[in-house]
Design a protein around this motif. Sequence first.
Motif, PDB file in Angstrom:
ATOM      1  N   TYR A   1      66.552   4.536  48.932  1.00  0.00           N
ATOM      2  CA  TYR A   1      67.025   3.323  49.229  1.00  0.00           C
ATOM      3  C   TYR A   1      66.086   2.677  49.922  1.00  0.00           C
ATOM      4  CZ  TYR A   1      69.274  -0.959  49.649  1.00  0.00           C
ATOM      5  OH  TYR A   1      69.624  -2.433  49.692  1.00  0.00           O
ATOM      6  N   ILE A   2      65.226   1.459  49.593  1.00  0.00           N
ATOM      7  CA  ILE A   2      64.556   0.811  50.450  1.00  0.00           C
ATOM      8  C   ILE A   2      65.260  -0.400  51.042  1.00  0.00           C
ATOM      9  CG2 ILE A   2      62.445  -0.609  50.512  1.00  0.00           C
ATOM     10  CD1 ILE A   2      62.323   2.133  49.189  1.00  0.00           C
ATOM     11  N   ALA A   3      65.220  -0.221  52.677  1.00  0.00           N
ATOM     12  CA  ALA A   3      65.919  -0.884  53.385  1.00  0.00           C
ATOM     13  C   ALA A   3      65.151  -1.603  54.503  1.00  0.00           C
ATOM     14  CB  ALA A   3      66.992  -0.011  54.014  1.00  0.00           C
ATOM     15  N   GLY A   4      65.757  -2.662  54.873  1.00  0.00           N
ATOM     16  CA  GLY A   4      65.457  -3.505  56.180  1.00  0.00           C
ATOM     17  C   GLY A   4      65.991  -2.968  57.506  1.00  0.00           C
ATOM     18  N   PRO A   5      65.573  -3.325  58.639  1.00  0.00           N
ATOM     19  CA  PRO A   5      66.082  -3.042  59.937  1.00  0.00           C
ATOM     20  C   PRO A   5      67.668  -2.958  59.864  1.00  0.00           C
ATOM     21  CG  PRO A   5      64.237  -4.515  60.133  1.00  0.00           C
ATOM     22  CD  PRO A   5      64.687  -4.490  58.787  1.00  0.00           C
TER      23      PRO A   5
END
Length: 541
Positions: free
Chosen positions: A350-354
Amino acid sequence: MYINYSDIPGHPNLFLDYLYEFENVEKFYGKNFRDEQGYQKLFDSLQSYERPHREKVTEIIKEQYKNIRASKLTLSNIEELNSINTIAIVTGQQLGIFGGPLYTFYKTITAIKLATYLNDKYDKFNFVPVFWLEADDHDFDEVRKINILDRDNSLRTLMYDDGLDEAVNRGSVGNIKFNDNLRKLLEELSSSLRESEFKMTLMDLLKSFYQPDATFLESFRNLLIRLFDEYGLVVFNPSAPEVKKLLTPVFKKELSDYKEHTVSLVERSAELEEIYHAQVKVKPVNLFYLDENERLSIEPTDEGFRLKGRRKKFSYDDMTAQLEFAPERFSPNVLLRPVCQDYLLPTGFYIAGPAEISYFAQLTPLYNFFGIISPYIYPRASATILENNIQSLLNKYQLKIEEAFSPQEDLIEKIIARNSGNNIDALFEDAQEKISAVLNELGKNLSAIDKTMLDLTEKTGNRINESLKYLRTKANDAERRKHEVTIRQLNKIQNVLYPNENLQERELNFTYFANKYGLDILRWIYNELSINKFEHQILEL
């Protein structure tokens, strides 16, 4: 050029340790995204995992694409989702108007490029990039506005106003239809952007998707497909009724076992608070219910459940009956959403931000409760676009780009002090020290004549200090007028690189750059953006 996240203000320690000191946070996450040796083990587990709804999910996505002229690569990827050898590379985001902040596209590009990288490396598996539309979100204020730089290089917020009171619960934003006020927003955007050879094409593109009576979901989805379909991105709408029907077992387990889930989540959150922070406030039940178009939290009672802010109550049997009868009325909250995602899809990454990386530390216990394989949480690419004219201004003031990531007033004072022959602060500090010394000596001598003179001397000193403070303010104002051009140019630097004292990717919409350089700017970003450095990248344009 790359900048370590720890050198940029605003990044939480939990995120920094996840990137650079994973051993400190391993107990919260389990899987280290940097450990490529472990990838194969996860892929094998996903391949052998019993997924009875795999074929149905593929059929639903095909139906969602029925009226879309998708690329051969996208159609092939949809078919691949039906294979046990397929691993999904997933990302998702709220349905921000006109695409929302730039980082939405950076997340998308990261998913696509990671899928490409893995396809080249692992012959046994197929890797498909999937964008999960977060249509059930109800934060209308967040999705209805964008920031751009206008003709005067001023930061400007443009906002869609539906004419309703701000306090109105509009339900899931994906279902909200635009009214005629949308035309006003499009006109405002067009008049704010500078004239360019690309402006008409850009505005025609937006108008083709963002129209009165279209929903936030339809418009966002069609824009995303138009911009990224050539790369094989599969855009998935999980809010569709037929999808919610597939999620019924997850929702039912949450309703029946919420007490156990909540205890575990609260314990995890408390543990995080001792060292870092808990990103999300834990709710007793991780579900919402759509009632008369309002999306309301489900709360437990002694007899069963109720809807937050309503008198309406349900027994457990009533609530589960509602779930069977109308599953589309239910939606997960932020902590349960990833579980729903990975129940439906064979998610490897899963590509996630901070912020997402932070809340994943809270929710990982839920995967065990639901018997679902958790993915690797892969940090999205992060970037600031640096144009030639802004680079020239940085050179002019001998500024490193990192220095632009600082409070505006601090930067202005720093550059004025550097370029000025007079250091006003030093001048007044020196004067104040000398005056204080003279008054102290004077007070001692006068008090020998009359003790009341000491108090009078102190009062005189206070008046002098107030006068100095006033004079100092006037001197600073005069200095700023003298450096008016410098201040204007520093404001321009920060409006582009650090708008609202935040990273460019979190504030600016893509239309600002697409208007200046054309829609091909996205292809350039795609080619330039690195997905394996795990630092903030400067894209020199």
